[in-house]
Design a protein around this motif. Structure first.
Motif, short mmCIF file in Angstrom:
data_model
loop_
_atom_site.label_atom_id
_atom_site.label_comp_id
_atom_site.label_asym_id
_atom_site.label_seq_id
_atom_site.Cartn_x
_atom_site.Cartn_y
_atom_site.Cartn_z
N SER A 169 29.69 -61.33 19.43
CA SER A 169 30.74 -61.77 20.43
C SER A 169 31.93 -62.29 20.60
CB SER A 169 29.33 -62.51 20.70
OG SER A 169 29.37 -63.74 21.52
N ARG A 170 32.11 -62.88 19.56
CA ARG A 170 33.89 -63.26 19.79
C ARG A 170 35.01 -62.15 19.80
NH1 ARG A 170 31.36 -66.08 15.13
NH2 ARG A 170 32.60 -65.11 13.55
N TYR A 218 34.94 -59.48 21.05
CA TYR A 218 34.02 -58.89 22.31
C TYR A 218 34.70 -59.56 23.77
CZ TYR A 218 31.74 -57.67 26.98
OH TYR A 218 31.48 -57.83 27.94
N TYR A 219 34.44 -61.40 24.45
CA TYR A 219 35.07 -62.06 24.63
C TYR A 219 36.39 -62.40 24.05
CZ TYR A 219 30.31 -62.73 26.71
OH TYR A 219 29.01 -61.67 27.04
N LYS A 220 37.04 -62.55 23.49
CA LYS A 220 38.12 -62.37 23.23
C LYS A 220 39.20 -61.48 23.53
CE LYS A 220 41.95 -65.16 21.33
NZ LYS A 220 41.60 -66.86 21.82
N VAL A 255 38.19 -59.35 26.00
CA VAL A 255 38.26 -59.91 27.54
C VAL A 255 39.32 -60.15 28.42
CG1 VAL A 255 36.30 -60.17 29.68
CG2 VAL A 255 35.45 -58.97 27.59
N GLN A 256 38.50 -61.53 27.70
CA GLN A 256 40.00 -62.53 28.54
C GLN A 256 40.99 -62.38 27.74
OE1 GLN A 256 40.17 -66.42 25.84
NE2 GLN A 256 39.34 -67.54 27.59
N MET A 304 37.78 -65.36 31.81
CA MET A 304 36.31 -65.39 30.82
C MET A 304 36.05 -66.64 29.70
SD MET A 304 33.79 -64.19 29.76
CE MET A 304 33.45 -62.36 30.70
N LYS A 338 35.75 -68.87 26.80
CA LYS A 338 36.09 -68.67 25.65
C LYS A 338 33.94 -68.29 24.93
CE LYS A 338 37.21 -70.70 21.00
NZ LYS A 338 37.56 -71.92 21.07
N GLY A 353 32.30 -67.15 26.41
CA GLY A 353 31.40 -65.76 27.31
C GLY A 353 29.81 -65.98 28.02
N ASP A 385 25.81 -64.67 29.66
CA ASP A 385 25.50 -64.24 29.98
C ASP A 385 24.01 -64.12 31.10
OD1 ASP A 385 25.54 -61.97 28.06
OD2 ASP A 385 24.78 -62.93 26.88
N SER A 418 32.74 -51.80 29.69
CA SER A 418 33.65 -53.42 30.58
C SER A 418 35.37 -52.84 30.61
CB SER A 418 33.54 -54.43 29.03
OG SER A 418 32.04 -55.21 29.37
#
Length: 319
Positions: A134-135, A137-139, A141-142, A149, A151, A153, A155, A217
């Motif tokens: 999760s960390r 992926y969202y990093k 994406v950001q 996005m 930090k 994330g 859902d 994504s």
């Protein structure tokens, strides 16, 4: 009187369905004006469909959609949004990991004028692998896709009916709805929560599904993958040109007596691997383009309970 549509994808969640509904009646229902719960059965192999039908008998505002096969959580959520009739729409997991007051907070922000509300995870009680994925992926994406996005994330989200109509109109079958919500803008309001540990059942969010989410994504919202391939191609083309010049000069000066077998094999293997990687990346884009042009439905419905027919749904979204 405002009405909220709560979309609940169901897959391998038989044991959670009744606790979910009981939690809704106790902690959410008293604080909203009107509602409908649309449960989308994503071809779950357990006894979920029968349990869902029991809820309809107890509450006429519970509505059911059964898909013909497992299309995935994103497709199930999209199908629910298509048939939602509420003034605002939210998608909620059935695993009870999101606190019930989350919907109340988002609903109140919507009533105060927000068209889009996102629920940001401040922390989560999941496995180390899930937290790590999760960390990362969202990093990414950001940094590479959408700088807005959060930090941690998100859902869970709540969107106005007008935003839901735009998602249906876009009909983007190969990208997460969460990224679509963020990409559309509307200055999303934010609420924060701590994701609970799952108490009942086991998550079906497998590594292959996480990998697909990652690929969808980045290919669906960013040119970065194809740009990386282009840069790598330019770099190795320059390297090959420089190496070729060196070999020609060395040959003319008599410095090459025996041709290097190892060098040739390594270069062939490396360049072949690079070509296959490039073709694979291009293939991902081409496949998604083909999938979009065929305009197949994002899911196929096998059965409905307590639902309006399709013509009424189409008229509903033309309003």
């Amino acid at each position: 009187m405002s009405k909220i549509s709560i979309i609940v994808p169901i897959y391998k969640n038989e044991a959670n369905i009744k606790p979910f509904y009981e939690d809704f009646c106790k902690n959410i229902k008293p604080y909203i004006e009107d509602y409908e719960i649309i449960m989308v059965h994503d071809a779950s192999p357990d006894n979920s469909w029968e349990v869902m039908k029991e809820l309809v008998e107890a509450d006429s505002r519970v509505r059911l959609i059964k898909l013909s096969r497992n299309f995935g959580a994103i497709a199930a959520s999209f199908t629910g949004i298509m048939y939602a009739t509420g003034d605002c729409v939210t998608v909620k997991a059935c695993d009870l990991q999101e606190p019930p007051e989350l919907i109340i907070e988002m609903y109140q922000k919507w009533k105060n004028g927000a068209k889009s509300v996102i629920a940001i995870r401040e922390s989560r009680n999941d496995s180390c692998f899930t937290n790590f994925f999760s960390r990362i992926y969202y990093k990414l994406v950001q940094k590479l896709i959408i700088s807005d996005m959060p930090k941690g994330g998100f859902d869970t989200y709540l969107i106005d009916r007008s935003v839901a109509k735009r998602i249906v109109d876009i009909n983007d079958r190969n990208s997460p709805i969460t990224l679509q919500v963020l990409w559309m803008g509307f200055g999303p309001e934010k609420v924060y929560y701590e994701r609970r540990k799952r108490e009942i059942g086991k998550s079906s969010w497998t590594f292959s599904k996480k990998l697909k989410l990652f690929v969808d994504s980045f290919i669906g919202f960013s040119y970065v993958p194809i740009r990386i391939v282009s840069v790598i191609g330019i770099f190795f083309a320059f390297l090959a040109f420089a190496w070729g010049i060196y070999l020609i000069v060395a040959k003319c000066l008599g410095k090459i007596n025996v041709q290097g077998y190892t060098t040739i094999i390594v270069l062939i293997l490396f360049s072949s691997g690079l070509i296959m990687f490039t073709l694979g990346m291009l293939g991902e884009y081409i496949w998604r383009t083909l999938d979009a042009t065929r305009r197949r439905p994002i899911s196929i419905i096998d059965d409905m309970v307590n639902m309006e027919n399709e013509n009424e749904r189409d008229n509903n979204y033309r309003q």
